[in-house]
Design a protein around this motif. Structure first.
Motif, short mmCIF file in Angstrom:
data_model
loop_
_atom_site.label_atom_id
_atom_site.label_comp_id
_atom_site.label_asym_id
_atom_site.label_seq_id
_atom_site.Cartn_x
_atom_site.Cartn_y
_atom_site.Cartn_z
N GLU A 1 43.76 37.48 40.44
CA GLU A 1 43.44 38.33 41.99
C GLU A 1 44.50 39.90 41.77
O GLU A 1 44.74 39.82 41.17
CB GLU A 1 44.58 37.38 42.86
N GLY B 1 42.24 40.87 47.09
CA GLY B 1 41.47 39.75 46.84
C GLY B 1 40.94 40.06 45.29
O GLY B 1 41.71 40.43 44.57
N ALA B 2 40.08 38.76 45.19
CA ALA B 2 39.39 38.65 43.97
C ALA B 2 38.24 39.23 43.71
O ALA B 2 37.78 39.41 43.12
CB ALA B 2 39.12 37.23 43.72
#
Length: 431
Positions: free
Chosen positions: A32, A40-41
């Motif tokens: 992340e 986010g990722a």
């Protein structure tokens, strides 16, 4: 991260990049990214450059969502580069000139990875024991050279990990999906990326088997989401920029050269059109054109760095047509305004030949594996373009909706690559 433990799965994608770390216990966690601009990722595969004395060769840079933020703050004083993975295997691409400095593919990739690590919140500090890098089955571009792409990837990733291994991207997704199965199955994975569409057929044994997954065959084609974007640009934008027009040369009327439109419709090349030579050629063409206004619009879009907002509008239209029968394409920037209603049936007509070639690549994977459509127990579709109804319809027609599974469209490959990195023998997986 300790340099002598762990396996890292790296899905270096045309549009997005995702990384995952194996935990040594049959699972993995996505990296992340941290900060105000983080998404986010998912780390956008993009770079933004601007002139600054303290930067590398007098040029500073950012990557991912931070690159988008930097560009939007100062579009005229920066250069935005996206989808550069599409030139990895191209012998025609040697270097990009950015603020007068040459950047090879491996330079762009290395700078991109440096920023990816910097924004990982310490999760990617150090060197993992193994780095499993996803690669397409077939690279994008005309006459791609896989050996050249490998050399460029090796240079880009030099020093990134202790061991470096390459695995076909759909095999990463297959390994990820297999972890969800409780019964033996023969599965077909369809990975729809930004630059390529890839297929793998994998035989999955029961949980606890000594070798859970056995790859049978793979195939791919350099057609995917970016090509669909190009079709939209070709039908909605390029006619307003001079495509189909004529210019005068030595008393003759000639068609405006198509090369400018090919470059404009390609993300990886549009970003580099803002250079003195190209703009001078376009201004000369504008003077000689029967109708100079459309060429003037193209010049304005290039000079005002409108590539990103233009393709952002294209992406919004494409996503809207995945859930609605019609949607409006709207773009305003660089003294150009375009508004048009587009029906899903229009879009499907534009990409019809692309879909036929994608289905043919799927048939190649099945033929190489020696299996028929009826032998496939499960179909796992991943990647953003897997959400396009016309693509989904191909698989429902061939396999039936009950055999189709989706999920983790942007993250499944990285997850599976990390898990493959934990296998004692990688010989059956590496490409």
């Amino acid at each position: 991260m300790d340099s002598d433990t762990g396996a890292l799965g790296l899905d270096f994608g045309t549009t997005n990049t995702v990384a995952a770390l194996a935990d040594g216990a049959g699972s993995s966690r996505l990296i992340e990214f941290a900060g105000d601009e983080a998404t986010g990722a998912v780390f956008r595969t993009a770079l933004c450059f601007w002139e600054e004395e303290r930067g590398w060769n007098g040029i500073a840079h950012e990557a991912g969502p931070w690159a988008i933020s930097e560009f939007l703050q100062s579009p005229l004083d920066s250069r935005f580069v996206q989808s550069f993975k599409t030139v990895a295997a191209s012998p025609l691409f040697e270097r990009a000139q950015i603020f007068g400095k040459p950047f090879r593919f491996e330079d762009l990739g290395r700078l991109f990875l440096q920023k990816l690590v910097a924004h990982s919140g310490g999760a990617l500090d150090g060197r993992p024991r193994r780095v499993i890098v996803g690669r397409p089955v077939e690279y994008a571009g005309a006459r791609p050279d896989p050996a050249l792409a490998r050399r460029r990837y090796d240079a880009m990733l030099d020093g990134f990990g202790v061991e470096l291994h390459y695995v076909y991207e759909p095999l990463g997704a297959a390994f990820s999906y297999a972890s969800r199965l409780t019964d033996p199955a023969t599965i077909l994975v369809a990975d729809f990326g930004g630059g390529t569409t890839d297929f793998s057929v994998v035989r999955v044994a029961e949980p606890g088997a000594e070798r859970r997954c056995v790859p049978l065959a793979s195939a791919g084609i350099g057609i995917a989401g970016d090509r669909f974007d190009q079709r939209i640009v070709d039908h909605l934008v390029l006619p307003m920029l001079g495509k189909g027009g004529d210019y005068r040369s030595f008393g003759k009327l000639l068609p405006i050269p198509g090369g400018y439109f090919v470059e404009f419709a390609d993300w990886s090349r549009l970003a580099l059109m803002r250079n003195r030579r190209t703009l001078d050629e376009l201004r000369k063409l504008q003077r000689d054109a029967v109708d100079p206004e459309p060429i003037g619009r193209m010049i304005a879009l290039i000079e005002h760095e409108q590539g990103f907002p233009l393709y952002d509008a294209v992406g919004r239209l494409k996503r809207a047509l995945s859930s609605a029968e019609a949607a409006e394409f709207r773009f305003c920037g660089g003294e150009v305004e375009i508004a048009a209603e587009v029906r899903r049936s229009d879009f499907e007509g534009w990409i019809g030949e692309d879909l036929r070639r994608i289905e043919a690549a799927m048939d190649t994977a099945l033929d190489r594996a020696g299996v028929a459509a009826g032998d496939i127990d499960r179909v796992f579709m991943t990647g953003g373009s897997s959400l396009i109804p016309a693509i989904r319809a191909i698989f429902e027609r061939r396999f039936g909706s009950e055999r189709i599974a989706t999920g983790g469209e942007l993250t499944s490959i990285a997850h599976g690559l990390a898990l493959i990195g934990e296998q004692p023998d990688l010989a059956g997986w590496t490409a």
